[in-house]
Scaffold this motif. Sequence first.
Motif, PDB file in Angstrom:
ATOM      1  N   ILE A  95       0.853  -1.179   0.000  1.00 13.11           N
ATOM      2  CA  ILE A  95       0.000   0.000   0.000  1.00 13.11           C
ATOM      3  C   ILE A  95       0.890   1.229   0.000  1.00 13.11           C
ATOM      4  O   ILE A  95       1.420   1.628   1.029  1.00 13.11           O
ATOM      5  CB  ILE A  95      -0.945  -0.005   1.218  1.00 13.11           C
ATOM      6  CG1 ILE A  95      -1.808  -1.258   1.179  1.00 13.11           C
ATOM      7  CG2 ILE A  95      -1.799   1.247   1.229  1.00 13.11           C
ATOM      8  CD1 ILE A  95      -2.634  -1.487   2.417  1.00 13.11           C
ATOM      9  N   ASP A  96       1.066   1.815  -1.173  1.00 13.02           N
ATOM     10  CA  ASP A  96       1.868   3.018  -1.303  1.00 13.02           C
ATOM     11  C   ASP A  96       0.965   4.161  -1.763  1.00 13.02           C
ATOM     12  O   ASP A  96      -0.240   4.009  -1.884  1.00 13.02           O
ATOM     13  CB  ASP A  96       3.036   2.790  -2.260  1.00 13.02           C
ATOM     14  CG  ASP A  96       2.580   2.338  -3.641  1.00 13.02           C
ATOM     15  OD1 ASP A  96       1.370   2.418  -3.959  1.00 13.02           O
ATOM     16  OD2 ASP A  96       3.437   1.901  -4.423  1.00 13.02           O
ATOM     17  N   ASP A  97       1.565   5.324  -2.029  1.00 11.55           N
ATOM     18  CA  ASP A  97       0.774   6.488  -2.431  1.00 11.55           C
ATOM     19  C   ASP A  97       0.001   6.236  -3.719  1.00 11.55           C
ATOM     20  O   ASP A  97      -1.145   6.671  -3.850  1.00 11.55           O
ATOM     21  CB  ASP A  97       1.670   7.717  -2.599  1.00 11.55           C
ATOM     22  CG  ASP A  97       2.181   8.248  -1.270  1.00 11.55           C
ATOM     23  OD1 ASP A  97       1.590   7.894  -0.223  1.00 11.55           O
ATOM     24  OD2 ASP A  97       3.158   9.011  -1.273  1.00 11.55           O
ATOM     25  N   ALA A  98       0.593   5.530  -4.666  1.00 11.12           N
ATOM     26  CA  ALA A  98      -0.095   5.240  -5.932  1.00 11.12           C
ATOM     27  C   ALA A  98      -1.313   4.359  -5.687  1.00 11.12           C
ATOM     28  O   ALA A  98      -2.377   4.567  -6.282  1.00 11.12           O
ATOM     29  CB  ALA A  98       0.858   4.571  -6.917  1.00 11.12           C
ATOM     30  N   PHE A  99      -1.161   3.389  -4.800  1.00  5.05           N
ATOM     31  CA  PHE A  99      -2.271   2.509  -4.435  1.00  5.05           C
ATOM     32  C   PHE A  99      -3.417   3.343  -3.859  1.00  5.05           C
ATOM     33  O   PHE A  99      -4.572   3.241  -4.277  1.00  5.05           O
ATOM     34  CB  PHE A  99      -1.770   1.493  -3.408  1.00  5.05           C
ATOM     35  CG  PHE A  99      -2.752   0.427  -3.015  1.00  5.05           C
ATOM     36  CD1 PHE A  99      -2.609  -0.863  -3.498  1.00  5.05           C
ATOM     37  CD2 PHE A  99      -3.794   0.691  -2.142  1.00  5.05           C
ATOM     38  CE1 PHE A  99      -3.491  -1.869  -3.118  1.00  5.05           C
ATOM     39  CE2 PHE A  99      -4.682  -0.300  -1.763  1.00  5.05           C
ATOM     40  CZ  PHE A  99      -4.527  -1.576  -2.255  1.00  5.05           C
ATOM     41  N   ILE A 100      -3.092   4.188  -2.890  1.00  5.82           N
ATOM     42  CA  ILE A 100      -4.099   5.015  -2.227  1.00  5.82           C
ATOM     43  C   ILE A 100      -4.766   5.956  -3.218  1.00  5.82           C
ATOM     44  O   ILE A 100      -5.994   6.079  -3.251  1.00  5.82           O
ATOM     45  CB  ILE A 100      -3.468   5.762  -1.038  1.00  5.82           C
ATOM     46  CG1 ILE A 100      -3.133   4.751   0.069  1.00  5.82           C
ATOM     47  CG2 ILE A 100      -4.385   6.867  -0.522  1.00  5.82           C
ATOM     48  CD1 ILE A 100      -2.261   5.280   1.165  1.00  5.82           C
ATOM     49  N   ASP A 101      -3.967   6.612  -4.063  1.00  4.35           N
ATOM     50  CA  ASP A 101      -4.531   7.545  -5.042  1.00  4.35           C
ATOM     51  C   ASP A 101      -5.477   6.852  -6.006  1.00  4.35           C
ATOM     52  O   ASP A 101      -6.538   7.384  -6.342  1.00  4.35           O
ATOM     53  CB  ASP A 101      -3.413   8.247  -5.813  1.00  4.35           C
ATOM     54  CG  ASP A 101      -2.622   9.227  -4.949  1.00  4.35           C
ATOM     55  OD1 ASP A 101      -3.128   9.603  -3.865  1.00  4.35           O
ATOM     56  OD2 ASP A 101      -1.503   9.595  -5.350  1.00  4.35           O
ATOM     57  N   GLU A 102      -5.104   5.660  -6.469  1.00  2.20           N
ATOM     58  CA  GLU A 102      -5.959   4.966  -7.422  1.00  2.20           C
ATOM     59  C   GLU A 102      -7.271   4.531  -6.790  1.00  2.20           C
ATOM     60  O   GLU A 102      -8.344   4.696  -7.376  1.00  2.20           O
ATOM     61  CB  GLU A 102      -5.255   3.760  -8.035  1.00  2.20           C
ATOM     62  CG  GLU A 102      -6.091   3.135  -9.133  1.00  2.20           C
ATOM     63  CD  GLU A 102      -5.315   2.220 -10.034  1.00  2.20           C
ATOM     64  OE1 GLU A 102      -5.928   1.714 -10.984  1.00  2.20           O
ATOM     65  OE2 GLU A 102      -4.108   1.996  -9.808  1.00  2.20           O
ATOM     66  N   VAL A 103      -7.212   4.000  -5.579  1.00  5.88           N
ATOM     67  CA  VAL A 103      -8.447   3.582  -4.915  1.00  5.88           C
ATOM     68  C   VAL A 103      -9.338   4.795  -4.651  1.00  5.88           C
ATOM     69  O   VAL A 103     -10.546   4.755  -4.897  1.00  5.88           O
ATOM     70  CB  VAL A 103      -8.148   2.806  -3.614  1.00  5.88           C
ATOM     71  CG1 VAL A 103      -9.423   2.520  -2.840  1.00  5.88           C
ATOM     72  CG2 VAL A 103      -7.420   1.501  -3.938  1.00  5.88           C
ATOM     73  N   LYS A 104      -8.754   5.894  -4.197  1.00  7.25           N
ATOM     74  CA  LYS A 104      -9.538   7.109  -3.943  1.00  7.25           C
ATOM     75  C   LYS A 104     -10.226   7.603  -5.208  1.00  7.25           C
ATOM     76  O   LYS A 104     -11.351   8.093  -5.156  1.00  7.25           O
ATOM     77  CB  LYS A 104      -8.629   8.215  -3.396  1.00  7.25           C
ATOM     78  CG  LYS A 104      -8.295   8.071  -1.940  1.00  7.25           C
ATOM     79  CD  LYS A 104      -7.196   9.001  -1.507  1.00  7.25           C
ATOM     80  CE  LYS A 104      -7.620  10.404  -1.260  1.00  7.25           C
ATOM     81  NZ  LYS A 104      -6.561  11.208  -0.614  1.00  7.25           N
ATOM     82  N   SER A 105      -9.568   7.467  -6.342  1.00 11.77           N
ATOM     83  CA  SER A 105     -10.152   7.965  -7.591  1.00 11.77           C
ATOM     84  C   SER A 105     -11.271   7.069  -8.116  1.00 11.77           C
ATOM     85  O   SER A 105     -12.110   7.511  -8.882  1.00 11.77           O
ATOM     86  CB  SER A 105      -9.075   8.133  -8.653  1.00 11.77           C
ATOM     87  OG  SER A 105      -8.651   6.875  -9.143  1.00 11.77           O
ATOM     88  N   LYS A 106     -11.307   5.812  -7.696  1.00 13.97           N
ATOM     89  CA  LYS A 106     -12.273   4.860  -8.240  1.00 13.97           C
ATOM     90  C   LYS A 106     -13.484   4.636  -7.336  1.00 13.97           C
ATOM     91  O   LYS A 106     -14.576   4.378  -7.823  1.00 13.97           O
ATOM     92  CB  LYS A 106     -11.604   3.506  -8.496  1.00 13.97           C
ATOM     93  CG  LYS A 106     -10.465   3.551  -9.461  1.00 13.97           C
ATOM     94  CD  LYS A 106     -10.937   3.244 -10.835  1.00 13.97           C
ATOM     95  CE  LYS A 106      -9.734   3.270 -11.780  1.00 13.97           C
ATOM     96  NZ  LYS A 106      -9.975   2.536 -12.969  1.00 13.97           N
ATOM     97  N   VAL A 107     -13.285   4.644  -6.031  1.00 14.29           N
ATOM     98  CA  VAL A 107     -14.367   4.317  -5.100  1.00 14.29           C
ATOM     99  C   VAL A 107     -15.008   5.613  -4.620  1.00 14.29           C
ATOM    100  O   VAL A 107     -14.364   6.432  -3.985  1.00 14.29           O
ATOM    101  CB  VAL A 107     -13.846   3.488  -3.903  1.00 14.29           C
ATOM    102  CG1 VAL A 107     -14.967   3.173  -2.938  1.00 14.29           C
ATOM    103  CG2 VAL A 107     -13.178   2.215  -4.401  1.00 14.29           C
TER     104      VAL A 107
END
Length: 161
Positions: free
Chosen positions: A100-112
Motif C-alpha cells: 500500500i503506497d501512495d499510488a495505491f491510495i490515489d488509485e483507490v480514492k479515484s475509483k471508489v
Amino acid sequence: MATLTVWKFDSPDGAEGVERKLIELQKQELIKIQDAAVVTWPKAESKPKTKQLNNLVGAGALSGTFWGMLFGLLFLMPLLGAAIGAAAGALGGKMADVGIDDAFIDEVKSKVGPGTSALFLFSEDAATDRVREAFPGNHAELVRSNLSADAESKLREVFAN
C-alpha cells in the motif's frame, strides 16, 4: 504470502454480495481469506461505511487499526487536520510493506466514490477459476493489488473473461 486485492463494484451492495460468496468458497477450501473489509458508499451519503470481516478469519486477522489507518488515508484525510495528516503520512509509509503506497491510495480514492462499493481482500491459495464465479459479470473491477505487474495482468485476464 497473502495477496491484497481491491475490487470495486458499480453498486453500493455489490461488495457485500461477493463477500457472502467468498465465505462459501472458503468453506469449500477454494480460497483462504486472511482478512477483508467492505466499503459501501450509498449515493446519498457524504462518506462511506466500512466493515471489517474479522469474524470470518479468527486469530490471523489484521487489526482494526490497520483498516482504520487505510480507510482514514483513503476517505477521511481531507476532513482531518494537518497534524493528523502528517502522522497518518508517517504511518502510511509503514503500509508500503504490504503493498500500500501512495499510488495505491490515489488509485483507490479515484475509483471508489458515491454509488459504489469495494472489497479489500487479503487472501491466499485461491482457485482463481472457481473464485471468479463469485464475481458478477462485468460489474467488478480489480482496482489494485500488491502482486507483481505480470501476476496482476494474469489476474485481470482471468476476471475479464
